[in-house]
Enzyme design. Structure first.
Site, PDB file in Angstrom:
ATOM      1  N   LYS A   1      -1.959  47.497 -24.908  1.00  0.00           N
ATOM      2  CA  LYS A   1      -3.030  47.210 -25.868  1.00  0.00           C
ATOM      3  C   LYS A   1      -2.476  46.391 -27.048  1.00  0.00           C
ATOM      4  O   LYS A   1      -1.331  45.970 -27.015  1.00  0.00           O
ATOM      5  CB  LYS A   1      -3.690  48.517 -26.316  1.00  0.00           C
ATOM      6  CG  LYS A   1      -4.179  49.399 -25.153  1.00  0.00           C
ATOM      7  CD  LYS A   1      -5.387  48.836 -24.408  1.00  0.00           C
ATOM      8  CE  LYS A   1      -5.657  49.467 -23.062  1.00  0.00           C
ATOM      9  NZ  LYS A   1      -6.167  50.821 -23.065  1.00  0.00           N
TER      10      LYS A   1
HETATM   11  C1  LIG Z   1      -6.791  51.881 -22.143  1.00  0.00           C
HETATM   12  C2  LIG Z   1      -8.217  52.283 -22.229  1.00  0.00           C
HETATM   13  C3  LIG Z   1      -8.617  53.610 -22.371  1.00  0.00           C
HETATM   14  C4  LIG Z   1      -7.653  54.761 -22.301  1.00  0.00           C
HETATM   15  O1  LIG Z   1      -6.631  54.627 -23.187  1.00  0.00           O
HETATM   16  P1  LIG Z   1      -5.367  55.627 -23.137  1.00  0.00           P
HETATM   17  O2  LIG Z   1      -4.793  55.502 -24.507  1.00  0.00           O
HETATM   18  O3  LIG Z   1      -4.466  55.094 -22.065  1.00  0.00           O
HETATM   19  O4  LIG Z   1      -5.866  56.981 -22.826  1.00  0.00           O
HETATM   20  C5  LIG Z   1      -9.951  53.889 -22.549  1.00  0.00           C
HETATM   21  N1  LIG Z   1     -10.870  52.902 -22.544  1.00  0.00           N
HETATM   22  C6  LIG Z   1     -10.530  51.620 -22.359  1.00  0.00           C
HETATM   23  C7  LIG Z   1     -11.585  50.577 -22.380  1.00  0.00           C
HETATM   24  C8  LIG Z   1      -9.193  51.266 -22.177  1.00  0.00           C
HETATM   25  O5  LIG Z   1      -8.861  49.992 -21.975  1.00  0.00           O
END
Ligand SMILES: *Cc1c(COP(=O)(O)O)cnc(C)c1O
Length: 390
Positions: free
Chosen positions: A192
């Site tokens: 991210k």
């Molecule tokens: C990555 C992601 C999640 C989950 O994130 P984590 O921190 O890995 O639990 C939820 N929603 C979206 C749209 C994502 O891209």
């Protein structure tokens, strides 16, 4: 030019990030403590929200956000089919049922038109959702003003899944200010925009939701006498007043988060620069580059192209494998959630959300991250050019 494989995304960790983590390791606090609070304050201030609650993942953040919104058995949650499974699973964790709203063919976000139609229909049937989770796909905000208007009219709670979108803007204001929602969720997974290794956060302007989220993060325990039902047994006394979890973020993670926040603007500007560079370089190819709504400034978590397979004369899979075999580690975001076996078993089927399924048949995520060099990006562009036959 290097010939090492180029991933679709990766973290950018600097010397200061490493030092920040080392400093916490030498301190008295390893788990949730003063650095966690600093991280929460830093993100809340950046976004212009009153409160932030750091947790161990965005999945946990979505779960407690749904619980804080009162979602439970017999309730309904709607989200986008073009998302990671976590945006829908959080509804199931709460015992609610989950449904989807098809996507907009230009932004690949939840379509406001489809949402409006579906709400009108659900209202007639008495099946309105309690919670709607718009997902800011690829880092571009949904049309939050329109969604908030519908929330007011139909009485649902809006939780923004902004896992892709920290550092992005909507109508020139930061995503995460919760101006048009009850809560906003961020993810700090390494692919991210910023990372804490694993981590997530819920932002809100409501002090009531904030207190609830803090309690749910840590076992449903309170030390606030006003909330206790029993007599205090002494200074050690606390009460568990609801069923919570251990979703705490460690101060080790939070230290990385604080340090990464100092680089957020730089990261997003770099992503924006690289995205514009892709736009310019791919303009003559038989594919569609990401369309940007004029109300938004995307954090560009993802750069997704749509292939014009008719003009390319190859299958989606052939293009994908052609790129992968040459070290361009493209990806596909997302397999529509409703066609996952687990969701099919709940009654969903192919054809339910045709726009998301059409998208899935020709979309490819190209490499994009702050540390991507222009030389490596040029290699992606040249390889793509050769694979799609120009
Ligand atoms: C990555 C992601 C999640 C989950 O994130 P984590 O921190 O890995 O639990 C939820 N929603 C979206 C749209 C994502 O891209």
């Amino acid at each position: 030019m290097s010939s090492l494989p180029i991933p679709y995304g990766r973290q950018s960790i600097g010397v200061a990030d490493i030092q920040a983590v080392v400093d916490v390791l030498k301190s008295d606090w390893l788990t949730q403590g003063p650095t966690g609070e600093r991280f929460e304050r830093t993100v809340a201030d950046y976004c212009g929200a009153a409160h932030a609650v750091a947790v161990n993942s965005a999945t946990s953040a979505l779960h407690i956000a749904c619980l804080a919104a009162g979602l439970g058995p017999g309730d309904i949650l709607w989200t986008s089919p073009n998302t990671f499974v976590a945006s829908a699973n959080c509804g199931l964790y709460c015992g609610a049922s989950v449904d989807f709203v098809d996507i907009d063919p230009r932004t690949y976000n939840m379509s406001v038109e489809r949402l409006e139609e579906k709400l009108a229909c659900a209202s007639r049937q008495g099946l309105l959702p309690k919670v709607v989770i718009p997902v800011h796909f690829a880092g571009q905000s949904c049309d939050m003003k329109a969604i908030a208007r519908l929330a007011e009219r139909y009485g649902f709670t809006v939780i923004e899944d902004a896992s892709h979108a920290i550092g992005g803007r909507y109508k020139n204001e930061p995503v995460g200010n919760c101006r048009h929602s009850a809560m906003t969720v961020f993810s700090f997974h390494p692919v991210k925009i910023i990372t804490t290794g694993e981590g997530g956060m819920v932002l809100t302007n409501s002090s009531e939701l904030h207190e609830n989220l803090v309690r749910l993060r840590s076992h449903g325990i309170t030390r606030d006498p006003a909330l206790m039902t029993g007599e205090s047994h002494g200074p050690w006394y606390y009460e568990q007043i609801e069923l919570g979890f251990n979703y705490r973020m460690t101060d080790i993670q939070a230290a990385l988060g604080v340090s990464q926040m100092a680089r957020l603007s730089e990261f997003v500007e770099r992503r924006d620069h690289l995205a514009k560079r892709y736009d310019a370089a791919l303009i003559d190819l038989p594919l569609t580059c990401p369309w940007q709504h004029p109300d938004t400034y995307s954090a560009f978590h993802l750069y997704v192209i749509r292939l014009d397979l008719g003009r390319i004369g190859k299958s989606h899979r052939e293009v994908f494998e052609g790129l992968r075999s040459q070290g361009i580690l493209v990806n596909l975001h997302y397999i529509p959630v409703h066609i996952q076996p687990y969701y099919r078993a709940l009654g969903f089927t192919g054809g339910d959300f045709p726009e998301a399924e059409r998208y899935y048949r020709d979309a490819i995520t190209l490499p994009l991250y702050a540390g991507l060099s222009e030389a490596d990006q040029t290699r992606v562009i040249e390889t793509l050019r050769s694979v799609v036959g120009k």
